[in-house]
Design a protein around this motif. Sequence first.
Motif, short mmCIF file in Angstrom:
data_model
loop_
_atom_site.label_atom_id
_atom_site.label_comp_id
_atom_site.label_asym_id
_atom_site.label_seq_id
_atom_site.Cartn_x
_atom_site.Cartn_y
_atom_site.Cartn_z
N VAL A 1 0.80 -1.24 0.00
CA VAL A 1 0.00 0.00 0.00
C VAL A 1 0.83 1.28 0.00
CG1 VAL A 1 -1.88 -1.17 1.21
CG2 VAL A 1 -0.23 0.17 2.55
N SER A 2 2.12 1.20 0.26
CA SER A 2 2.89 2.41 0.58
C SER A 2 3.57 3.04 -0.62
CB SER A 2 3.97 2.09 1.61
OG SER A 2 3.42 1.56 2.78
N ASP A 3 3.59 4.37 -0.63
CA ASP A 3 4.51 5.11 -1.49
C ASP A 3 5.89 5.16 -0.85
OD1 ASP A 3 2.59 6.04 -3.53
OD2 ASP A 3 1.71 7.15 -1.86
N ARG A 4 5.89 5.13 0.47
CA ARG A 4 7.14 5.32 1.22
C ARG A 4 7.01 4.61 2.56
NH1 ARG A 4 9.27 10.22 4.04
NH2 ARG A 4 11.44 10.57 3.42
N ILE A 5 8.08 3.94 2.99
CA ILE A 5 8.10 3.23 4.26
C ILE A 5 9.25 3.77 5.10
CG2 ILE A 5 8.41 0.98 5.39
CD1 ILE A 5 7.38 -0.29 2.76
N ALA A 6 8.91 4.18 6.33
CA ALA A 6 9.93 4.57 7.31
C ALA A 6 10.15 3.37 8.22
CB ALA A 6 9.49 5.79 8.10
N LEU A 7 11.32 2.78 8.12
CA LEU A 7 11.66 1.61 8.92
C LEU A 7 12.28 2.07 10.24
CD1 LEU A 7 11.53 -1.48 8.57
CD2 LEU A 7 13.91 -1.39 7.83
N LEU A 8 11.65 1.67 11.35
CA LEU A 8 12.11 2.08 12.67
C LEU A 8 12.86 0.95 13.36
CD1 LEU A 8 8.92 3.97 13.99
CD2 LEU A 8 10.81 4.85 12.60
N SER A 9 13.85 1.33 14.15
CA SER A 9 14.62 0.35 14.92
C SER A 9 13.85 -0.04 16.17
CB SER A 9 15.96 0.95 15.30
OG SER A 9 15.77 2.00 16.25
N ARG A 10 14.37 -0.99 16.91
CA ARG A 10 13.74 -1.32 18.18
C ARG A 10 13.96 -0.19 19.19
NH1 ARG A 10 17.10 -6.65 19.46
NH2 ARG A 10 19.15 -5.91 18.78
N ARG A 11 13.17 -0.23 20.25
CA ARG A 11 13.19 0.82 21.27
C ARG A 11 14.57 0.95 21.93
NH1 ARG A 11 9.22 -1.13 24.87
NH2 ARG A 11 10.88 -1.82 26.21
N PRO A 12 15.03 2.21 22.17
CA PRO A 12 14.42 3.49 21.79
C PRO A 12 14.55 3.72 20.29
CG PRO A 12 16.55 3.88 22.84
CD PRO A 12 16.27 2.41 22.95
N SER A 13 13.43 3.97 19.66
CA SER A 13 13.32 3.90 18.22
C SER A 13 14.00 5.08 17.52
CB SER A 13 11.85 3.84 17.84
OG SER A 13 11.72 3.56 16.48
N ARG A 14 14.64 4.72 16.41
CA ARG A 14 15.21 5.70 15.48
C ARG A 14 14.81 5.27 14.07
NH1 ARG A 14 18.91 4.71 19.48
NH2 ARG A 14 19.87 6.52 20.51
N VAL A 15 14.96 6.18 13.11
CA VAL A 15 14.71 5.83 11.72
C VAL A 15 15.94 5.12 11.18
CG1 VAL A 15 14.19 6.66 9.41
CG2 VAL A 15 13.16 7.79 11.39
N SER A 16 15.77 3.84 10.79
CA SER A 16 16.92 3.07 10.30
C SER A 16 17.01 3.07 8.78
CB SER A 16 16.86 1.64 10.83
OG SER A 16 15.75 0.95 10.31
N ALA A 17 15.90 3.29 8.09
CA ALA A 17 15.92 3.32 6.62
C ALA A 17 14.65 3.95 6.11
CB ALA A 17 16.07 1.90 6.06
#
Length: 263
Positions: A210-226
């Motif tokens: 469904v996505s135009d764009r996916i923000a992949l988050l890391s495990r907690r404490p979360s950051r944007v990984s990709a």
Amino acid sequence: MIDPAAIPALATRPIVEVKSVSKTYAGGIEALSGISLDFPEGRLTTLLGPSGCGKTTLLKIIAGLIPASGGQVFVDGREVKGPGPERAFVFQDFALMPWASVIRNVAFGLELRGVAHSEREAIAERQIARVGLKGFERKYPHELSGGMRQRVGLARALAVDAKVVLMDEPFSAVDEQTRRKFQEELLELVANEGKSFIFVTHSIEEAVYVSDRIALLSRRPSRVSAIIEPKIVRGGDPEKIRRNSAYLDVVEDIWQQLKHYLD
């Protein structure tokens, strides 16, 4: 591993800007750590990551339902200080008023804004028909299936004509057949409405589809990984898309990135 810097940005202005947002809950539980992320206007962006990484927390901060511990969120250039009319939220658990009819639930946001009774009912009726529930206006939530209740929640979000629609795992409580139908309907909404959607899911396959764009988050404490842009060519037979090598390659690449968080 996909390098976010290597992926070209979508050619549209950001409607939501998240700047160095962190969130620490009582007891010192750090959910988010310095997240900076833009959400393109008129597109669907998915927040995807391991269970408990803070996807819903970030979504609720954008919605103004909970405060950030640090950082700022801007929607259409204005800093978020709480809920606002430019944002609508579709909850995972439907969040319908059990004592109210379908039309009253759908019109509720308009009622809070002081829209006249006749006008808000007319708007609600249009949105109810749009999500396939014409004829159910006077029914109550307990008379509806889970899929129908989720349609009511979506109609309520559309009725207020918000610029940004935030969706917290909206299809997780329905069966697989209904979920796939909802995915197709969501793609139609994105294509036809011109609204910006921020979507949370645990499903890699759903996110890619469904996505135009996916923000992949890391495990907690979360950051944007990709940041990933699936670039799936839609149209035609949905099942052929799901069997297409380009689709399957993106699903596998994301799985390879996510699975090391499960170790």
